[in-house]
Design a protein around this motif. Structure first.
Motif, short mmCIF file in Angstrom:
data_model
loop_
_atom_site.label_atom_id
_atom_site.label_comp_id
_atom_site.label_asym_id
_atom_site.label_seq_id
_atom_site.Cartn_x
_atom_site.Cartn_y
_atom_site.Cartn_z
N ASP A 152 7.05 9.90 -15.14
CA ASP A 152 7.47 8.49 -15.14
C ASP A 152 8.33 8.14 -13.93
N LYS A 153 9.24 9.04 -13.55
CA LYS A 153 10.11 8.76 -12.41
C LYS A 153 9.35 8.79 -11.09
N LEU A 154 8.40 9.71 -10.98
CA LEU A 154 7.58 9.77 -9.77
C LEU A 154 6.74 8.51 -9.63
N ILE A 155 6.18 8.05 -10.74
CA ILE A 155 5.37 6.83 -10.72
C ILE A 155 6.22 5.64 -10.32
N ALA A 156 7.42 5.54 -10.92
CA ALA A 156 8.31 4.41 -10.61
C ALA A 156 8.74 4.43 -9.15
N ASN A 157 9.04 5.61 -8.64
CA ASN A 157 9.44 5.72 -7.23
C ASN A 157 8.29 5.31 -6.32
N ASN A 158 7.07 5.69 -6.70
CA ASN A 158 5.91 5.33 -5.89
C ASN A 158 5.64 3.83 -5.91
N ILE A 159 5.93 3.19 -7.02
CA ILE A 159 5.77 1.74 -7.11
C ILE A 159 6.74 1.04 -6.16
N VAL A 160 7.98 1.53 -6.10
CA VAL A 160 8.96 0.97 -5.16
C VAL A 160 8.50 1.22 -3.73
N ALA A 161 8.00 2.42 -3.46
CA ALA A 161 7.50 2.75 -2.12
C ALA A 161 6.35 1.82 -1.73
N HIS A 162 5.48 1.51 -2.69
CA HIS A 162 4.36 0.61 -2.43
C HIS A 162 4.86 -0.78 -2.04
N LYS A 163 5.86 -1.25 -2.73
CA LYS A 163 6.42 -2.57 -2.41
C LYS A 163 7.04 -2.58 -1.02
N LEU A 164 7.74 -1.53 -0.67
CA LEU A 164 8.34 -1.45 0.66
C LEU A 164 7.26 -1.41 1.74
N ALA A 165 6.17 -0.69 1.47
CA ALA A 165 5.07 -0.64 2.43
C ALA A 165 4.44 -2.01 2.63
N GLN A 166 4.27 -2.76 1.54
CA GLN A 166 3.73 -4.11 1.65
C GLN A 166 4.65 -5.00 2.49
N ALA A 167 5.96 -4.85 2.26
CA ALA A 167 6.92 -5.65 3.02
C ALA A 167 6.83 -5.33 4.51
N VAL A 168 6.75 -4.03 4.83
CA VAL A 168 6.67 -3.62 6.24
C VAL A 168 5.41 -4.16 6.89
N TYR A 169 4.31 -4.14 6.16
CA TYR A 169 3.05 -4.65 6.72
C TYR A 169 3.19 -6.12 7.13
N HIS A 170 3.68 -6.94 6.21
CA HIS A 170 3.79 -8.38 6.50
C HIS A 170 4.83 -8.65 7.58
N MET A 171 5.91 -7.88 7.58
CA MET A 171 6.92 -8.06 8.62
C MET A 171 6.36 -7.80 10.01
N LEU A 172 5.65 -6.69 10.16
CA LEU A 172 5.13 -6.32 11.47
C LEU A 172 3.91 -7.15 11.86
#
Length: 327
Positions: free
Chosen positions: A293-313
């Motif tokens: 559960d913690k690994l999944i939750a951490n990966n969800i946060v990582a996914h959101k950060l990746a989406q943010a970086v994509y749109h920013m750049l």
């Protein structure tokens, strides 16, 4: 080297030395109508760069996608070259990204830094294991990093163990010096770069992670949307489907492991330091209760950060946390 015509007939099939001039002399007579494919083995740089400089039409083939070659029962260089040529003629080559020649050495140095840091961590673990073997239980990971060479004789009584510990410390000092030297050189290359400055504003991303993300992405325009970018970063789960059976979470080596590491580290740090992101993370843990559960939750946060970086750049905008974690 294998050259075929429009009818898949072999025109050239010959073994040559790993020399650019030898390869070019062999294929130059066909250059006007020639499309080239090179498999992305560990040493493709010199060949692809040289052929591109000579105005050859080059495609870099992704090794992981070449199942026809890697899974063959009979695998030889002549057969592989012929199969590559046929796949290119049929338009079925899984293409790999040809990273820009100018900044490729810096990206490779960033990767080298990560490897050296891991090597240093291994030596720290070896030193701790040595202490446990000698019955020295009262120590921590941080206290081990404070050990100096003059402390060795006080910590270890056996002279042979002292030699072992001294060697570990000597390697740690060498790695630390090399890491600092690499960091100074790499940081100088991104100084006052707008994209780098934007990355530093993202929750959980510091200087090292920002540099890793900046250089591993290369050209953000090669990703048509945030989904493709997230998949490349390995922060979205794979899917295995057969009939009515669908299994999510399938692991895959496809994508960039360095970006996976960077966004996972950024997510873990953001959860520890950002109250809003921590609350979101905890909600995801409760939602995915069970194994991992913690690994999944951490990966969800990582996914959101990746989406943010994509749109920013891609759009040249600043980080807006409220859009990712509204509550």
């Amino acid at each position: 080297v294998c050259v075929i015509d429009e009818d898949m007939k072999v025109k050239v099939q010959k073994k040559v030395r790993n020399e650019l001039q030898s390869v070019m002399e062999l294929i130059s007579p066909y250059q006007k109508r020639l499309a080239c494919v090179v498999e992305s083995t560990f040493n493709w740089y010199w060949l692809v760069d040289g052929l591109q400089e000579a105005d050859f039409d080059i495609c870099l083939a992704h090794t992981l996608g070449l199942r026809m070659i890697t899974g063959a029962k009979v695998k030889t260089d002549p057969r592989d070259a012929l199969k590559l040529a046929k796949l290119l003629r049929a338009g079925m080559i899984p293409k790999a990204y040809i990273y820009p020649r100018e900044t490729r050495p810096v990206r490779d140095l960033v990767r080298r830094r990560i490897r050296v840091v891991n090597m240093r961590a291994t030596d720290y673990m070896t030193l701790r294991r040595l202490m446990y073997q000698q019955g020295i239980i009262e120590h921590s990971r941080n206290s081990t990093k404070q050990i100096l060479e003059e402390d060795i004789q006080q910590i270890f009584q056996n002279k042979w163990v002292q030699i072992h510990a001294q060697h570990e410390l000597a390697r740690i000092r060498l790695y630390t010096m090399q890491i600092r030297e690499m960091e100074r050189a790499i940081h100088h290359t991104v100084k006052e770069t707008k994209e780098y400055e934007r990355l530093l504003r993202v929750s959980g991303i510091g200087k090292t992670l920002a540099i890793t993300i900046f250089y591993e992405i290369g050209e953000i325009t090669r990703f048509p949307n945030a989904g493709d970018f997230s998949s490349y970063c390995r922060v979205v789960p794979g899917v295995a489907q057969s009939g009515n059976s669908v299994k999510r979470g399938r692991g895959s080596k496809q994508g960039n492991r360095y970006l996976k590491w960077a966004f996972s580290q950024a997510a873990a740090y953001a959860v520890r330091t950002n109250e809003k992101i921590r609350r979101y993370y905890q909600r995801q843990v409760r939602r995915h209760r069970g194994k991992g559960d913690k690994l999944i939750a951490n990966n969800i946060v990582a996914h959101k950060l990746a989406q943010a970086v994509y749109h920013m750049l891609r759009e040249g905008t600043d980080y807006r946390e409220q859009m990712l974690f509204p509550n």
